[in-house]
Design a protein around this motif. Structure first.
Motif, PDB file in Angstrom:
ATOM      1  N   GLN A  52       6.163  50.000  46.691  1.00 24.02           N
ATOM      2  CA  GLN A  52       5.079  49.632  47.594  1.00 24.02           C
ATOM      3  C   GLN A  52       5.623  48.835  48.783  1.00 24.02           C
ATOM      4  O   GLN A  52       6.557  48.056  48.635  1.00 24.02           O
ATOM      5  CB  GLN A  52       4.054  48.796  46.836  1.00 24.02           C
ATOM      6  CG  GLN A  52       2.808  48.494  47.628  1.00 24.02           C
ATOM      7  CD  GLN A  52       1.777  47.766  46.799  1.00 24.02           C
ATOM      8  OE1 GLN A  52       2.005  47.393  45.666  1.00 24.02           O
ATOM      9  NE2 GLN A  52       0.616  47.568  47.384  1.00 24.02           N
ATOM     10  N   ASN A  53       5.029  49.044  49.953  1.00 26.59           N
ATOM     11  CA  ASN A  53       5.370  48.351  51.200  1.00 26.59           C
ATOM     12  C   ASN A  53       6.723  48.742  51.779  1.00 26.59           C
ATOM     13  O   ASN A  53       7.198  48.104  52.717  1.00 26.59           O
ATOM     14  CB  ASN A  53       5.293  46.831  51.057  1.00 26.59           C
ATOM     15  CG  ASN A  53       3.893  46.351  50.784  1.00 26.59           C
ATOM     16  OD1 ASN A  53       2.923  46.962  51.202  1.00 26.59           O
ATOM     17  ND2 ASN A  53       3.771  45.242  50.075  1.00 26.59           N
ATOM     18  N   TYR A  93      23.353  51.464  50.752  1.00 21.11           N
ATOM     19  CA  TYR A  93      21.925  51.644  50.521  1.00 21.11           C
ATOM     20  C   TYR A  93      21.152  50.614  51.335  1.00 21.11           C
ATOM     21  O   TYR A  93      21.554  49.457  51.412  1.00 21.11           O
ATOM     22  CB  TYR A  93      21.579  51.444  49.043  1.00 21.11           C
ATOM     23  CG  TYR A  93      22.230  52.451  48.133  1.00 21.11           C
ATOM     24  CD1 TYR A  93      21.626  53.676  47.903  1.00 21.11           C
ATOM     25  CD2 TYR A  93      23.438  52.174  47.500  1.00 21.11           C
ATOM     26  CE1 TYR A  93      22.215  54.612  47.064  1.00 21.11           C
ATOM     27  CE2 TYR A  93      24.034  53.096  46.667  1.00 21.11           C
ATOM     28  CZ  TYR A  93      23.421  54.316  46.451  1.00 21.11           C
ATOM     29  OH  TYR A  93      24.014  55.242  45.633  1.00 21.11           O
ATOM     30  N   TYR A  94      20.022  51.026  51.922  1.00 21.72           N
ATOM     31  CA  TYR A  94      19.230  50.113  52.744  1.00 21.72           C
ATOM     32  C   TYR A  94      17.751  50.387  52.533  1.00 21.72           C
ATOM     33  O   TYR A  94      17.302  51.528  52.494  1.00 21.72           O
ATOM     34  CB  TYR A  94      19.588  50.255  54.230  1.00 21.72           C
ATOM     35  CG  TYR A  94      20.108  51.623  54.615  1.00 21.72           C
ATOM     36  CD1 TYR A  94      19.246  52.640  55.031  1.00 21.72           C
ATOM     37  CD2 TYR A  94      21.472  51.923  54.521  1.00 21.72           C
ATOM     38  CE1 TYR A  94      19.726  53.902  55.363  1.00 21.72           C
ATOM     39  CE2 TYR A  94      21.952  53.179  54.851  1.00 21.72           C
ATOM     40  CZ  TYR A  94      21.071  54.167  55.270  1.00 21.72           C
ATOM     41  OH  TYR A  94      21.543  55.419  55.584  1.00 21.72           O
ATOM     42  N   THR A  95      17.007  49.308  52.360  1.00 22.23           N
ATOM     43  CA  THR A  95      15.566  49.382  52.156  1.00 22.23           C
ATOM     44  C   THR A  95      14.908  48.244  52.920  1.00 22.23           C
ATOM     45  O   THR A  95      15.366  47.109  52.850  1.00 22.23           O
ATOM     46  CB  THR A  95      15.204  49.243  50.660  1.00 22.23           C
ATOM     47  OG1 THR A  95      15.868  50.254  49.921  1.00 22.23           O
ATOM     48  CG2 THR A  95      13.706  49.344  50.427  1.00 22.23           C
ATOM     49  N   ALA A  96      13.836  48.565  53.649  1.00 20.15           N
ATOM     50  CA  ALA A  96      13.056  47.557  54.364  1.00 20.15           C
ATOM     51  C   ALA A  96      11.619  47.603  53.873  1.00 20.15           C
ATOM     52  O   ALA A  96      11.029  48.675  53.761  1.00 20.15           O
ATOM     53  CB  ALA A  96      13.100  47.808  55.867  1.00 20.15           C
ATOM     54  N   LYS A  97      11.067  46.423  53.589  1.00 19.89           N
ATOM     55  CA  LYS A  97       9.669  46.295  53.180  1.00 19.89           C
ATOM     56  C   LYS A  97       8.948  45.424  54.202  1.00 19.89           C
ATOM     57  O   LYS A  97       9.531  44.498  54.768  1.00 19.89           O
ATOM     58  CB  LYS A  97       9.553  45.640  51.806  1.00 19.89           C
ATOM     59  CG  LYS A  97      10.100  46.461  50.682  1.00 19.89           C
ATOM     60  CD  LYS A  97       9.915  45.733  49.373  1.00 19.89           C
ATOM     61  CE  LYS A  97      10.456  46.526  48.207  1.00 19.89           C
ATOM     62  NZ  LYS A  97      10.260  45.818  46.937  1.00 19.89           N
ATOM     63  N   PRO A 106       2.546  49.030  57.841  1.00 17.48           N
ATOM     64  CA  PRO A 106       3.373  50.239  57.892  1.00 17.48           C
ATOM     65  C   PRO A 106       4.213  50.358  59.165  1.00 17.48           C
ATOM     66  O   PRO A 106       3.947  49.713  60.177  1.00 17.48           O
ATOM     67  CB  PRO A 106       2.364  51.381  57.820  1.00 17.48           C
ATOM     68  CG  PRO A 106       1.030  50.795  58.043  1.00 17.48           C
ATOM     69  CD  PRO A 106       1.121  49.315  57.887  1.00 17.48           C
ATOM     70  N   ILE A 107       5.190  51.199  59.078  1.00 20.05           N
ATOM     71  CA  ILE A 107       6.020  51.525  60.234  1.00 20.05           C
ATOM     72  C   ILE A 107       5.153  52.292  61.236  1.00 20.05           C
ATOM     73  O   ILE A 107       4.331  53.118  60.845  1.00 20.05           O
ATOM     74  CB  ILE A 107       7.265  52.344  59.801  1.00 20.05           C
ATOM     75  CG1 ILE A 107       8.270  52.464  60.947  1.00 20.05           C
ATOM     76  CG2 ILE A 107       6.866  53.686  59.225  1.00 20.05           C
ATOM     77  CD1 ILE A 107       9.628  53.023  60.512  1.00 20.05           C
TER      78      ILE A 107
END
Length: 113
Positions: free
Chosen positions: A54-55, A6-10, A14-15
């Motif tokens: 969020q983010n 699992y991978y998450t970037a904040k 925005p991207i």
């Protein structure tokens, strides 16, 4: 049987469209070049319009095989980790959270300054 990476970037901003396209192109390249037997699942990127928090600018999960032995599991994990490392480099200033199921492996990656 499988587990998932699992991978998450904040990030505070925005991207960009260019970053998003580069991430998709990287994932597609790794999926197309996969040569480690049957693929449980390609490198999955979730729809950014439905972010879990969020983010969040990037998130996804990829299944990893457990039923073909520890060596094969390691090879597949290394392969998808290389893909993820390239994506990390595309997304500067992001804070990453990377897990294999409940095991945090965030510190095993290199992050751009």
């Amino acid at each position: 049987m499988s587990v998932s990476l699992y991978y998450t970037a904040k990030r505070e901003y925005p991207i960009t469209k260019q970053e998003q396209e580069a991430c998709l192109k990287t994932a597609e390249h790794y999926i197309d070049e996969y040569s480690l037997g049957d693929m449980y699942e390609g490198f999955c990127i979730y729809d950014n319009d439905e972010a879990s928090e969020q983010n969040v600018i990037f998130e996804g999960a990829t299944k990893l095989p457990l039923d073909e032995g520890e060596e094969h599991f390691g090879e597949v994990l290394d392969y998808w980790a290389d893909c993820l490392q390239e994506i990390i480099e595309i997304l500067p200033h992001a804070q990453w959270d990377i897990h294999i199921d409940d095991a945090d492996i965030t510190s095993h990656f290199q992050y751009p300054e």
